[in-house]
Each structure stands twice: as structure tokens, then as C-alpha cells.
Motif scaffolding. Structure first.
Motif, PDB file in Angstrom:
ATOM      1  N   ALA A  63       0.834  -1.208   0.000  1.00  0.00           N
ATOM      2  CA  ALA A  63       0.000   0.000   0.000  1.00  0.00           C
ATOM      3  C   ALA A  63       0.864   1.251   0.000  1.00  0.00           C
ATOM      4  O   ALA A  63       0.561   2.232  -0.688  1.00  0.00           O
ATOM      5  CB  ALA A  63      -0.925  -0.013   1.217  1.00  0.00           C
ATOM      6  N   ALA A  64       1.959   1.216   0.758  1.00  0.00           N
ATOM      7  CA  ALA A  64       2.870   2.361   0.798  1.00  0.00           C
ATOM      8  C   ALA A  64       3.546   2.565  -0.558  1.00  0.00           C
ATOM      9  O   ALA A  64       3.912   3.692  -0.912  1.00  0.00           O
ATOM     10  CB  ALA A  64       3.920   2.164   1.887  1.00  0.00           C
ATOM     11  N   ASP A  65       3.686   1.470  -1.324  1.00  0.00           N
ATOM     12  CA  ASP A  65       4.295   1.554  -2.656  1.00  0.00           C
ATOM     13  C   ASP A  65       3.286   1.920  -3.740  1.00  0.00           C
ATOM     14  O   ASP A  65       3.627   1.972  -4.920  1.00  0.00           O
ATOM     15  CB  ASP A  65       4.951   0.221  -3.026  1.00  0.00           C
ATOM     16  N   GLY A  66       2.014   2.137  -3.339  1.00  0.00           N
ATOM     17  CA  GLY A  66       1.025   2.602  -4.305  1.00  0.00           C
ATOM     18  C   GLY A  66       0.096   1.548  -4.860  1.00  0.00           C
ATOM     19  O   GLY A  66      -0.719   1.850  -5.749  1.00  0.00           O
ATOM     20  N   ILE A  67       0.194   0.306  -4.395  1.00  0.00           N
ATOM     21  CA  ILE A  67      -0.744  -0.724  -4.853  1.00  0.00           C
ATOM     22  C   ILE A  67      -2.103  -0.445  -4.222  1.00  0.00           C
ATOM     23  O   ILE A  67      -2.223  -0.359  -2.999  1.00  0.00           O
ATOM     24  CB  ILE A  67      -0.268  -2.138  -4.462  1.00  0.00           C
ATOM     25  N   GLY A  96       0.384   3.790   6.395  1.00  0.00           N
ATOM     26  CA  GLY A  96       1.115   4.641   7.331  1.00  0.00           C
ATOM     27  C   GLY A  96       2.108   3.895   8.190  1.00  0.00           C
ATOM     28  O   GLY A  96       2.905   4.512   8.905  1.00  0.00           O
ATOM     29  N   SER A  97       2.093   2.571   8.137  1.00  0.00           N
ATOM     30  CA  SER A  97       3.057   1.803   8.918  1.00  0.00           C
ATOM     31  C   SER A  97       4.463   2.106   8.434  1.00  0.00           C
ATOM     32  O   SER A  97       4.743   2.080   7.228  1.00  0.00           O
ATOM     33  CB  SER A  97       2.770   0.307   8.789  1.00  0.00           C
ATOM     34  N   GLU A  98       5.364   2.368   9.376  1.00  0.00           N
ATOM     35  CA  GLU A  98       6.698   2.846   9.005  1.00  0.00           C
ATOM     36  C   GLU A  98       7.652   1.724   8.617  1.00  0.00           C
ATOM     37  O   GLU A  98       8.599   1.931   7.868  1.00  0.00           O
ATOM     38  CB  GLU A  98       7.294   3.663  10.155  1.00  0.00           C
ATOM     39  N   ASN A  99       7.426   0.517   9.130  1.00  0.00           N
ATOM     40  CA  ASN A  99       8.305  -0.601   8.781  1.00  0.00           C
ATOM     41  C   ASN A  99       7.611  -1.931   9.064  1.00  0.00           C
ATOM     42  O   ASN A  99       6.543  -1.975   9.679  1.00  0.00           O
ATOM     43  CB  ASN A  99       9.642  -0.513   9.535  1.00  0.00           C
ATOM     44  N   GLY A 100       8.251  -3.010   8.641  1.00  0.00           N
ATOM     45  CA  GLY A 100       7.657  -4.326   8.793  1.00  0.00           C
ATOM     46  C   GLY A 100       7.482  -4.749  10.240  1.00  0.00           C
ATOM     47  O   GLY A 100       6.536  -5.474  10.571  1.00  0.00           O
ATOM     48  N   GLY A 101       8.408  -4.320  11.109  1.00  0.00           N
ATOM     49  CA  GLY A 101       8.291  -4.655  12.519  1.00  0.00           C
ATOM     50  C   GLY A 101       7.036  -4.078  13.137  1.00  0.00           C
ATOM     51  O   GLY A 101       6.327  -4.749  13.900  1.00  0.00           O
ATOM     52  N   GLU A 102       6.737  -2.825  12.801  1.00  0.00           N
ATOM     53  CA  GLU A 102       5.523  -2.190  13.320  1.00  0.00           C
ATOM     54  C   GLU A 102       4.273  -2.878  12.767  1.00  0.00           C
ATOM     55  O   GLU A 102       3.285  -3.068  13.483  1.00  0.00           O
ATOM     56  CB  GLU A 102       5.516  -0.701  12.963  1.00  0.00           C
ATOM     57  N   SER A 103       4.315  -3.262  11.504  1.00  0.00           N
ATOM     58  CA  SER A 103       3.164  -3.959  10.906  1.00  0.00           C
ATOM     59  C   SER A 103       2.941  -5.304  11.581  1.00  0.00           C
ATOM     60  O   SER A 103       1.804  -5.688  11.877  1.00  0.00           O
ATOM     61  CB  SER A 103       3.396  -4.170   9.407  1.00  0.00           C
ATOM     62  N   PHE A 104       4.037  -6.021  11.829  1.00  0.00           N
ATOM     63  CA  PHE A 104       3.936  -7.330  12.477  1.00  0.00           C
ATOM     64  C   PHE A 104       3.356  -7.180  13.882  1.00  0.00           C
ATOM     65  O   PHE A 104       2.451  -7.922  14.279  1.00  0.00           O
ATOM     66  CB  PHE A 104       5.323  -7.977  12.544  1.00  0.00           C
ATOM     67  N   ALA A 105       3.861  -6.201  14.645  1.00  0.00           N
ATOM     68  CA  ALA A 105       3.367  -5.981  16.011  1.00  0.00           C
ATOM     69  C   ALA A 105       1.883  -5.620  15.986  1.00  0.00           C
ATOM     70  O   ALA A 105       1.101  -6.090  16.823  1.00  0.00           O
ATOM     71  CB  ALA A 105       4.179  -4.882  16.691  1.00  0.00           C
ATOM     72  N   ARG A 106       1.489  -4.778  15.039  1.00  0.00           N
ATOM     73  CA  ARG A 106       0.075  -4.398  14.935  1.00  0.00           C
ATOM     74  C   ARG A 106      -0.794  -5.604  14.611  1.00  0.00           C
ATOM     75  O   ARG A 106      -1.899  -5.754  15.138  1.00  0.00           O
ATOM     76  CB  ARG A 106      -0.099  -3.301  13.870  1.00  0.00           C
TER      77      ARG A 106
END
Length: 216
Positions: A63-67, A96-106
Motif C-alpha cells: 500500500a505504501a508503494d502505491g498498490i 502509514g506503517s513505518e516498517n515491517g516490525g511495526e506492521s507485524f506488532a500491529r
């Protein structure tokens, strides 16, 4: 992993995963000279074959890459496969997630029934006017503001993240940042690590102690 239009004569192999799909070759894209599925189709396959906690970081990044969501839904419409997992992922995807770690935690938070946090919310220090962004934010019905911060050791030792400050200076800057957040109205700050998210129980315990709301 390869995709084929039919079962043909291929036999199962421990190093080969086959996804059977009448995927049009003209919709493929080239990666290092190899025809691969385009991003929306790749997301569909990842979402169907991986657990939610591993898929959400991929969807956030896409999503951050525009898909766009409609591109993924179009892929779902082209297949007879069960896309219920995809619909759940799209519901929670956040560019809006800043990195994969934050996405995983969420994703771990969501899977364990916690309310979905706001991401990368900015606060202004009432004393200095400086702006500070937080990783996760919850506002409770009784007016409390709970902040979650995903920490890693790199923030204390990686020169790119410390601006070449010493560990002591970095720790002091972090304390001043916390004080600024409290002045801005934050009630509670919960410090989380990626290991907390991987193990899940430590993350759950910390969020419960802080009073992070759960969804019914």
C-alpha cells in the motif's frame, strides 16, 4: 514457487511449491529476467498462503508503494479461490506503517483482540513546540491517551539512528522525548520490542497492564 495453468505431469517436491492458476502470461512482470506474477496477484497468493501476522506487513508495504485496494479486489474477482483472508487483510492494511516490525506488532495486537491503533500520530511539546511522532496511539473512552513505541537496540547503537550520539546521550534524549509527550497530554507510554511481538505473551501483558482497549 511456480504457477501453472493445470496439474499436468508435475509431482510434489519438497523444494517446489506449485500454485495452479490459469494466470495469463501477459499479466506477468519481469524480475531479473524471470516472468513472475504482478504485485496484486502476488499479494493474493501471499495473503492466502501465509498467516495474517506475516501477511499484513506485506500488504502494508504494498500500500505504501502505491498498490491500490481495487487492484487486489480485481485479482480476487478473476479467481474462484476463497478470498476471505484477503478481505480481512484489506480491512486492516495501513500505508502509514513505518516498517515491517511495526506492521507485524500491529497484526499481533489485532489477532489478540486489541483495538486497532492509530499510526504515526504527531504531538507538539507545549514547552518547546517540537513535534514528536509516536508509533501507536489509542484513545480510551475515559479520555486517556496511550502511546506504544516499538523499540530496538539499533536506536541506541546504530550511528544512522543516533546521529552519532553516545548511548548516554541517546537515552537522555529519549527521556526528554517522553517528558515532552506527557506534557502534550499522553497518559501512558508502553515500550515494546520486536521480540515481545514474536513471543506475543509479553506484548499482550504490557498492553493489558497499560489498559489498551480491546474490541468485543
Amino acid at each position: 514457487t511456480i504457477t501453472l495453468p493445470n496439474h499436468g505431469s508435475y509431482r510434489p517436491h519438497d523444494k517446489l511449491n506449485i500454485i495452479y492458476s490459469p494466470y495469463p502470461r501477459e499479466n506477468a512482470v519481469l524480475a531479473n529476467g524471470i516472468h513472475v506474477t504482478n504485485p496484486p496477484r502476488t499479494l493474493l497468493d501471499c495473503g492466502r498462503t501465509l498467516e495474517f501476522i506475516y501477511s499484513l506487513p506485506i500488504f502494508d508495504d504494498a500500500a505504501a508503494d502505491g498498490i491500490e485496494e481495487k487492484q487486489i479486489l480485481q485479482e480476487c474477482a478473476r479467481t474462484t479461490l476463497d478470498c476471505s483472508r484477503i478481505f480481512k487483510l484489506l480491512r486492516y492494511t495501513d500505508a502509514g506503517s513505518e516498517n515491517g516490525g511495526e506492521s507485524f506488532a500491529r497484526a499481533v495486537m489485532i489477532e489478540n483482540g486489541f483495538a486497532v491503533p492509530q499510526l504515526q500520530v504527531s504531538f507538539a511539546d507545549s514547552l518547546t513546540g517540537k513535534q514528536f511522532r509516536v508509533d501507536f496511539l489509542w484513545r480510551t473512552p475515559d479520555g486517556r491517551i496511550i502511546v506504544g513505541e516499538l523499540d530496538g537496540t539499533a536506536k541506541y547503537v546504530d550511528p544512522k539512528m543516533t546521529d552519532r550520539r553516545s548511548i548516554q546521550e541517546t537515552v537522555q534524549a529519549e527521556r526528554e522525548r517522553e517528558q515532552a509527550l506527557f506534557r502534550a497530554g499522553v497518559t501512558e507510554i508502553v515500550r515494546l520490542t520486536f521480540d515481545d511481538a514474536v513471543q506475543q505473551k509479553p506484548l499482550i501483558a504490557k498492553l493489558r497492564r497499560a489498559g489498551v482497549p480491546c474490541v468485543s
